[in-house]
Scaffold this active site. Structure first.
Site, mmCIF file in Angstrom:
data_model
loop_
_atom_site.group_PDB
_atom_site.id
_atom_site.type_symbol
_atom_site.label_atom_id
_atom_site.label_comp_id
_atom_site.label_asym_id
_atom_site.label_seq_id
_atom_site.Cartn_x
_atom_site.Cartn_y
_atom_site.Cartn_z
ATOM 1 N N ASP A 1 -9.963 11.052 -4.557
ATOM 2 C CA ASP A 1 -8.836 11.977 -3.820
ATOM 3 C C ASP A 1 -8.430 12.968 -4.695
ATOM 4 O OD1 ASP A 1 -6.488 12.989 -2.520
ATOM 5 O OD2 ASP A 1 -5.325 10.919 -2.031
ATOM 6 N N SER B 1 0.053 11.463 1.507
ATOM 7 C CA SER B 1 0.079 12.871 0.767
ATOM 8 C C SER B 1 1.761 12.714 0.402
ATOM 9 C CB SER B 1 -0.546 13.909 1.280
ATOM 10 O OG SER B 1 -0.567 15.218 0.664
#
Length: 539
Positions: free
Chosen positions: A467, A176
């Protein structure tokens, strides 16, 4: 990376407030990890750029960055493999030393595993508060310089070899925002970091008048199609009333059992809150249980059951009002469309509204409010999460550099999953209220590292096709297509969500289904190219 509206990824104190059962179950595990991997501290300069006017007034002070390490597999000559923790407390990553990508790589390479905390998170605090004056040293370039300084100077207790970066291959990994950090480190400090693995790496900052509406696109594309379609329908009904039929707003709020949420945007945002949990869905059932201990909060794909069949008769008395609301929104009511709204009423009642009732006398405005939070809450700069109950440090990074505020401002040809009233002005409201920032984030301070096009030898990109951060990563559909090579690996996990390959299981926990084959393959892929990379190191 935490979503940037408060209804999103929950800071630790909010998690305690809503999932205390999960935390109690983890007490024993935490005690064990405390003994196995005691916290270490390393002194780092507060200001790595004493000549930059950006950080005036400068500081010559230092602060302790927390880290944890595991030498169970280490043998002289092995690499140092560092997992960056980003915008969360570092102790939460310790179990990756036992299972997951850190354990797998260090075992395969005789390496040393390290978990490193980010400045201004957890216990790695340069100052005693999070005031605007203190936060001026929270920037991407300062955080990157921390990791470089750490790698060049740290000494690991009990290890006699010199494992600093110029003597030992250092490979940095992050998922991330830390994934973006990993990529930036390889490009910015290539002599320090021999390799980097950027997982779900949001390397492209997002700031536009429409905000980061693309965050919801992977959900729209990969969640249950019926749930998606019915969610879009529900949002359209709500928006048409909020934006075009103000005379029905009071009835709308009362029907959805939220009569005391004053701000219309706050009301609309309640319907978006569980969408932010999508990025936390994990392939490991135990990991999901830790995040969503309350059975009412299980997987969005299963529980947000907006079918045209009524799920519970308890809300059937609201059917006449629902019918009126559909008509006000311009829809001809049918039993099926009425049931979609009734099912959402029931869902809200047993999840978010039930939690609000548990914390009475806290009002609905206090519990669900965002725009309506009091100035005292917004301006609190305490390090105590019970006093400052929102992710102030991360919001500072969003407001000053990264953008990323999620919105419902989709193009006209895409029906949004969250209300269009949740626009950029609303979703980034904390910038002005908390920091008095009214200017555009300095996203060029992040984009300078390469955005979609960042590339370097021994820099890998891993991600999931479902995602929500994919649209901000080099794996985005909008980014140029790349071919994977050993030197520049690329791997997309089918049906994968947020840095799925980071997590793992003990050998006695694995089954034919867990980890899923695509996750196991991604982990093998990483281990294999890291071993190949290390052949190029000159010991």
């Amino acid at each position: 990376m935490a979503p940037t509206r408060l209804g999103g990824d929950l800071p630790s104190n909010i998690e305690e407030r809503h999932s205390s059962g999960a935390l109690q179950k983890r007490d024993h595990e935490r005690e064990f990890l405390d003994l196995l991997y005691p916290q270490q501290n390393f002194s780092i300069p507060i200001d790595h750029f004493p000549s930059s006017p950006r950080y005036i007034p400068h500081s010559q002070g230092k602060f302790n960055v927390s880290y944890w390490f595991d030498d169970a597999y280490y043998k002289p000559g092995g690499p140092v493999f560092v997992l960056l923790m980003g915008e969360t407390a570092g102790h939460r990553g310790r179990y990756y030393l036992q299972k997951g990508i850190v354990q797998k790589v260090t075992k395969a390479t005789n390496g040393l595993g390290v978990i490193m905390e980010h400045r201004y998170y957890g216990t790695s605090q340069p100052f005693n508060d999070l005031s605007v004056q203190s936060l001026r040293f929270l920037s991407t370039e300062q955080a990157l310089a921390d990791v470089d300084y750490f790698a060049r100077n740290v000494k690991f207790a009990g290890i006699k070899e010199n494992l600093t970066a110029l003597n030992t291959p250092w490979i940095v990994y992050g998922g991330s925002y830390p994934g973006a950090q990993a990529a930036f480190l390889r490009k910015t400090y290539p002599k320090t970091f021999f390799g980097a693995i950027a997982s779900s790496a949001a390397t492209k900052p997002v700031y536009s008048p429409d905000g980061n509406w693309e965050y919801f696109e992977p959900i729209r594309q990969h969640a249950n199609p019926e749930t998606v379609k019915n969610t879009q329908f529900l949002v359209d009904v709500i928006d048409k009333i909020l934006m075009k039929k103000p005379q029905y707003i009071k009835q709308l709020k009362q029907t959805f059992l939220l009569p005391n949420v004053t701000d219309d945007r706050d009301f609309a945002a309640v319907f978006a809150n569980d969408l932010y949990t999508w990025q936390n869905i994990n392939w490991d059932p135990a990991r999901n249980a830790q995040l969503f201990d309350d059975p009412r909060l299980q997987d969005f794909r299963k529980q947000r059951n907006l079918t045209t069949t009524l799920n519970n008769q308890a809300v059937s008395n609201l059917r006449p009002s629902v019918k009126q609301l559909l008509q006000a929104a311009g829809y001809a009511p049918t039993t099926g469309t009425e049931n979609i709204l009734l099912n959402m009423i029931h869902y809200l009642n047993i999840t978010q509204i039930a939690r609000q009732r548990e914390y009475e006398p806290e009002s609905q405005d206090a519990f669900f409010g965002f725009a309506g939070l009091s100035p005292e809450v917004w301006q609190s700069d305490s390090l105590n999460p019970r006093i400052t109950p929102w992710p102030r440090a991360w919001c500072w990074q969003v407001c000053t550099e990264w953008g990323f505020a999620q919105t419902g401002s989709t193009p006209s040809y895409i029906k949004p999953l969250i209300s269009r009233t949740n626009n950029l002005e609303y979703s980034a409201i904390y910038c002005q209220k908390a920091f008095n920032i009214t200017t555009v984030p300095k996203y060029k301070e992040v984009h300078k590292y390469g955005g979609y096009d960042i590339e370097y030898d021994r820099l890998a990109f891993i991600g999931g096709n479902a995602d929500p951060w994919k649209p901000s990563s080099p794996l985005a559909d909008q980014a140029r297509k790349r071919s994977s090579t050993t030197n520049k690996p690329i791997y997309e996990i089918a049906f994968g969500i947020h840095h799925w390959e980071q997590n793992g299981l003990f050998d006695n926990e694995t089954t034919t289904a867990l980890p899923p084959p695509q996750v196991a393959n991604a982990q093998k892929f990483i281990v294999n190219f890291v071993k190949e990379w290390l052949k190029a190191w000159r010991y």
